[in-house]
Design a protein around this motif. Structure first.
Motif, PDB file in Angstrom:
ATOM      1  N   PHE A 195       0.335  -1.115  -0.152  1.00  0.00           N
ATOM      2  CA  PHE A 195       0.181  -0.190   0.368  1.00  0.00           C
ATOM      3  C   PHE A 195       0.757   0.882  -0.050  1.00  0.00           C
ATOM      4  N   PHE A 196       2.095   1.408   1.009  1.00  0.00           N
ATOM      5  CA  PHE A 196       2.741   2.164   0.673  1.00  0.00           C
ATOM      6  C   PHE A 196       2.851   2.888  -0.848  1.00  0.00           C
ATOM      7  N   PHE A 197       3.298   1.413  -1.790  1.00  0.00           N
ATOM      8  CA  PHE A 197       4.396   1.842  -3.352  1.00  0.00           C
ATOM      9  C   PHE A 197       2.753   3.004  -3.651  1.00  0.00           C
ATOM     10  N   ILE A 198       1.355   2.183  -3.383  1.00  0.00           N
ATOM     11  CA  ILE A 198       0.042   2.699  -3.861  1.00  0.00           C
ATOM     12  C   ILE A 198       0.128   3.850  -3.922  1.00  0.00           C
ATOM     13  N   LEU A 199      -0.182   4.491  -2.873  1.00  0.00           N
ATOM     14  CA  LEU A 199       0.429   6.431  -1.765  1.00  0.00           C
ATOM     15  C   LEU A 199       1.353   6.805  -2.445  1.00  0.00           C
ATOM     16  N   TYR A 200       2.090   6.668  -3.602  1.00  0.00           N
ATOM     17  CA  TYR A 200       3.710   7.314  -4.603  1.00  0.00           C
ATOM     18  C   TYR A 200       3.115   6.914  -5.674  1.00  0.00           C
ATOM     19  N   GLY A 201       1.199   6.464  -5.881  1.00  0.00           N
ATOM     20  CA  GLY A 201       1.668   6.093  -7.511  1.00  0.00           C
ATOM     21  C   GLY A 201       2.508   5.107  -8.469  1.00  0.00           C
ATOM     22  N   LEU A 202       2.981   3.775  -7.531  1.00  0.00           N
ATOM     23  CA  LEU A 202       4.010   2.956  -8.265  1.00  0.00           C
ATOM     24  C   LEU A 202       2.616   1.813  -8.658  1.00  0.00           C
ATOM     25  N   TYR A 203       1.208   2.288  -9.581  1.00  0.00           N
ATOM     26  CA  TYR A 203       0.641   0.977  -9.323  1.00  0.00           C
ATOM     27  C   TYR A 203       0.302   0.411 -11.224  1.00  0.00           C
ATOM     28  N   GLU A 204      -0.042   0.211 -11.842  1.00  0.00           N
ATOM     29  CA  GLU A 204      -0.617   0.241 -13.305  1.00  0.00           C
ATOM     30  C   GLU A 204      -2.127   0.989 -13.196  1.00  0.00           C
ATOM     31  N   GLU A 205      -1.896   1.840 -13.705  1.00  0.00           N
ATOM     32  CA  GLU A 205      -3.686   2.249 -13.986  1.00  0.00           C
ATOM     33  C   GLU A 205      -4.087   1.281 -14.687  1.00  0.00           C
ATOM     34  N   GLY A 206      -5.851   1.365 -13.484  1.00  0.00           N
ATOM     35  CA  GLY A 206      -7.065   0.195 -14.048  1.00  0.00           C
ATOM     36  C   GLY A 206      -6.396  -0.705 -13.430  1.00  0.00           C
ATOM     37  N   THR A 207      -5.611  -1.223 -12.346  1.00  0.00           N
ATOM     38  CA  THR A 207      -5.680  -1.887 -11.534  1.00  0.00           C
ATOM     39  C   THR A 207      -6.030  -2.249 -10.554  1.00  0.00           C
ATOM     40  N   LEU A 208      -6.731  -0.797  -9.633  1.00  0.00           N
ATOM     41  CA  LEU A 208      -6.920  -0.440  -8.091  1.00  0.00           C
ATOM     42  C   LEU A 208      -8.465  -0.549  -8.244  1.00  0.00           C
ATOM     43  N   ASP A 209      -9.200  -1.286  -7.134  1.00  0.00           N
ATOM     44  CA  ASP A 209     -10.915  -0.754  -7.513  1.00  0.00           C
ATOM     45  C   ASP A 209     -10.764   0.433  -6.536  1.00  0.00           C
ATOM     46  N   ASP A 210     -11.839   1.152  -6.485  1.00  0.00           N
ATOM     47  CA  ASP A 210     -11.928   3.044  -6.306  1.00  0.00           C
ATOM     48  C   ASP A 210     -12.288   2.706  -4.702  1.00  0.00           C
ATOM     49  N   ASP A 211     -12.486   1.433  -3.966  1.00  0.00           N
ATOM     50  CA  ASP A 211     -11.560   1.228  -2.556  1.00  0.00           C
ATOM     51  C   ASP A 211     -11.212   1.590  -2.383  1.00  0.00           C
ATOM     52  N   THR A 212      -9.717   1.164  -2.614  1.00  0.00           N
ATOM     53  CA  THR A 212      -8.180   1.684  -2.233  1.00  0.00           C
ATOM     54  C   THR A 212      -7.627   2.924  -2.869  1.00  0.00           C
ATOM     55  N   GLN A 264      -9.794   5.264  -2.918  1.00  0.00           N
ATOM     56  CA  GLN A 264     -10.095   6.677  -1.759  1.00  0.00           C
ATOM     57  C   GLN A 264      -9.435   6.545  -0.426  1.00  0.00           C
ATOM     58  N   LEU A 265      -9.016   5.040  -0.410  1.00  0.00           N
ATOM     59  CA  LEU A 265      -8.163   5.112   0.558  1.00  0.00           C
ATOM     60  C   LEU A 265      -6.956   5.383   0.738  1.00  0.00           C
ATOM     61  N   ALA A 266      -6.247   5.663  -0.632  1.00  0.00           N
ATOM     62  CA  ALA A 266      -5.220   5.854  -0.711  1.00  0.00           C
ATOM     63  C   ALA A 266      -5.012   7.151  -0.521  1.00  0.00           C
ATOM     64  N   ILE A 267      -6.596   7.648  -1.041  1.00  0.00           N
ATOM     65  CA  ILE A 267      -6.427  10.095  -0.819  1.00  0.00           C
ATOM     66  C   ILE A 267      -6.174  10.401   0.664  1.00  0.00           C
ATOM     67  N   ALA A 268      -6.978   9.538   1.474  1.00  0.00           N
ATOM     68  CA  ALA A 268      -7.633   9.748   2.902  1.00  0.00           C
ATOM     69  C   ALA A 268      -6.350   9.544   3.182  1.00  0.00           C
ATOM     70  N   VAL A 269      -5.598   8.676   3.364  1.00  0.00           N
ATOM     71  CA  VAL A 269      -4.347   8.585   4.010  1.00  0.00           C
ATOM     72  C   VAL A 269      -3.147   9.352   3.266  1.00  0.00           C
ATOM     73  N   THR A 270      -3.543   9.981   2.582  1.00  0.00           N
ATOM     74  CA  THR A 270      -2.025  11.025   1.919  1.00  0.00           C
ATOM     75  C   THR A 270      -2.813  12.374   2.442  1.00  0.00           C
ATOM     76  N   GLU A 271      -3.958  13.062   2.541  1.00  0.00           N
ATOM     77  CA  GLU A 271      -4.433  13.589   2.729  1.00  0.00           C
ATOM     78  C   GLU A 271      -4.384  13.788   4.616  1.00  0.00           C
ATOM     79  N   LYS A 272      -4.548  12.883   5.364  1.00  0.00           N
ATOM     80  CA  LYS A 272      -4.147  12.548   6.858  1.00  0.00           C
ATOM     81  C   LYS A 272      -2.274  12.878   6.904  1.00  0.00           C
ATOM     82  N   MET A 273      -1.906  12.419   6.180  1.00  0.00           N
ATOM     83  CA  MET A 273      -0.440  12.285   6.430  1.00  0.00           C
ATOM     84  C   MET A 273       0.746  13.898   6.077  1.00  0.00           C
ATOM     85  N   ASN A 274      -0.702  14.532   4.794  1.00  0.00           N
ATOM     86  CA  ASN A 274       0.019  16.098   4.625  1.00  0.00           C
ATOM     87  C   ASN A 274      -1.073  17.053   5.838  1.00  0.00           C
ATOM     88  N   GLU A 275      -1.321  16.464   7.170  1.00  0.00           N
ATOM     89  CA  GLU A 275      -1.921  17.394   7.857  1.00  0.00           C
ATOM     90  C   GLU A 275      -1.124  18.636   8.471  1.00  0.00           C
TER      91      GLU A 275
END
Length: 509
Positions: free
Chosen positions: A237-254, A256-267
């Motif tokens: 998941f740490f790699f997902i946070l930094y966009g290290l994945y192929e486009e279209g391979t992640l579901d919407d929940d993952t 959205q979770l990556a976005i939420a974790v990123t926002e929390k880290m940026n607080e």
């Protein structure tokens, strides 16, 4: 000898003489100013000797000795310069110039020959019509403003030889007008004379925003993930946070979770950027923010000290000889490091790392040192301020560094004497001027100038016998005829293969 070197060092002598009107004040400003200008632009026959010693915070960084003889169209000049180098050595330089009605012979102390050139002859020390006009105008201004420069600390005494002015000037005796004019005048003079550049905005810090660093980004991401989900974060998941994945391979929940974790880290990041325009901040694994007042404090807190080399291969040659008792030239190490022989390149690289570690260990043993600069001769200079390390790495001379970083300068004291003969001609200046300097890092310094000027033999200076033969060295063409074969042989042998011994094994490089 280069022309700009002649101009720069002779300009220093002129600066010493031109300082006289600035030093004058409560009494004698017109006399001293007129005398200084007359010496430079109206005197056809004179001998002038000048010396200066410059200290920065009590440490000498430049020393000059000069002698100038003028007899109508002919002149002779000798300049000697000594510069203490931070590696413990002293760099000595200088030159001599003989001018006879436009013909010029020059000898740089670095070479065993002299060469000829030419110049428009003049019967005065200052040859430039523009500079002469400027000096005369400055003299008129000095005579007009008189004691607005200094309000005290100057006394005059009539002696059997003429008049002596004694200076015991303190900062309170120097008018705000004179103090305010000092930096602009120095800024113009320094750049035009080639001594360095004083930035017009040296006192204005550039703000690029706060510098923000995560102490352990992965651990902080784990914490934010755990707070949002109540679960441990999968490593991928740490790699997902930094966009290290192929486009279209992640579901919407993952996603959205990556976005939420990123926002929390940026607080804490957003909070820092909102509250501060500048500074250094480190966010630890728990999200706690640690701030630092300076880059030096940050470097020391996280053991980020480092070493830079003036010439790594020169240093490596010295280091290897001292540590292992085996000599190899800098070129040999350079060729071995970049050879196509992978094994040899790896061993040489390991030696290089060993050398770096040895020097860094010495730095770490010095309390407060943020880094080190290793000179070509292997001497390590420990450094306590990042600006000093950057100046060394940028090959700045002490003079260039002082001028480049200067934010304000003011006269702190003037002590000395100025003597005129019975005819009102300058005969001697002896004194010490101290300046208070604040650099662009808000650090306070003391610049001290000790100077001595003597002028004499008015009308009797004789340059008979002054010619290039007095140096006892050939002219360049004769010198080249004697040395060209030796020089060409050296050029053809440079870069030839050598034997490099590493771990007791000889390699041809």
């Amino acid at each position: 000898m280069k022309k700009n070197t002649v101009i720069r060092l002779f300009a220093l002598m002129l600066c010493v003489l031109l300082a006289l009107p600035v030093m004058a004040g409560a009494e004698g400003v017109a006399d001293i100013s007129a005398t200084a200008v007359a010496l430079l632009v109206d005197t056809e026959n004179v001998t002038v000797s000048a010396s200066a010693r410059l200290l920065w915070d009590g440490v000498e960084f430049k020393k000059f000795d000069g002698r100038y003889l003028k007899a109508a169209m002919d002149n002779y000049m000798k300049v000697q310069v000594q510069t203490p180098v931070s590696d413990g050595t002293t760099r000595a330089g200088g030159y001599e110039v003989i001018g006879r009605t436009g013909d010029v012979w020059a000898r740089d102390y670095s070479y065993d020959y002299y060469y000829e050139s030419g110049i428009d002859p003049s019967t005065h020390i200052v040859r430039s019509a523009e500079l002469e006009a400027a000096l005369r105008e400055a003299n008129s201004v000095m005579a007009a403003i008189g004691n607005t420069l200094l309000t005290g600390g100057v006394s005059a005494e009539q002696t059997g030889e003429g008049t002596m002015y004694t200076f015991t000037v303190q900062e309170k005796d120097v008018s705000p007008l004179a103090q305010a004019a000092l930096l602009p005048l120095l800024r113009v003079a320094a750049s035009r004379m080639g001594f360095g550049y004083i930035s017009e905005d040296a006192g204005e810090r550039e703000y690029y925003g706060p510098y923000i660093e995560f102490e352990d980004e992965y651990a902080f991401a784990e914490k934010c993930y755990r707070e949002l989900t109540g679960e441990e974060m999968p490593e991928e998941f740490f790699f997902i946070l930094y966009g290290l994945y192929e486009e279209g391979t992640l579901d919407d929940d993952t996603v959205q979770l990556a976005i939420a974790v990123t926002e929390k880290m940026n607080e804490p990041v957003y909070q820092i950027e909102n509250d501060y325009n500048d500074g250094i901040f480190v966010i630890d694994a728990e999200g706690t923010v640690r701030s630092f007042a300076s880059e030096e404090e940050y470097i020391l807190a996280y053991d980020l000290q480092y070493v830079e080399f003036q010439d790594p291969f020169d240093v490596m040659s010295v280091w290897y000889l001292e540590k292992y008792g085996i000599y190899a030239s800098p070129d040999a190490f350079s060729r071995a490091l970049y050879t196509e022989d992978a094994a040899l390149a790896e061993m040489t690289g390991a030696l290089y790392e060993e050398m770096c570690e040895d020097y860094l260990e010495q730095v770490l043993e010095t309390p407060g040192a943020i880094g080190g600069y290793v000179h070509r001769n292997g001497a390590l200079e420990t450094v306590y301020f990042l600006s000093d390390l950057n100046a060394l790495s940028g090959y700045m001379t002490p003079t260039e560094k002082i001028l480049n970083e200067m934010m304000t300068i003011s006269v702190a004291s003037v002590d000395g004497t100025v003597s005129l003969d019975a005819e009102g001609r300058l005969t001697e200046v002896v004194g010490t001027v101290t300046f208070n300097v604040v650099d662009c890092y808000d650090r306070s310094h003391v610049l001290t100038v000790e100077m001595s000027v003597e002028a004499g033999d008015y009308g009797t200076t004789d340059l008979t016998g002054y010619g290039p033969e007095m140096w006892g060295v050939p002219d360049y063409s004769e010198w080249w005829d004697q040395h060209q074969e030796e020089y060409l042989e050296e050029m053809t042998t440079t870069g030839q293969p050598e034997i490099l011994t590493i771990n007791g094994v000889d390699y041809s490089v």
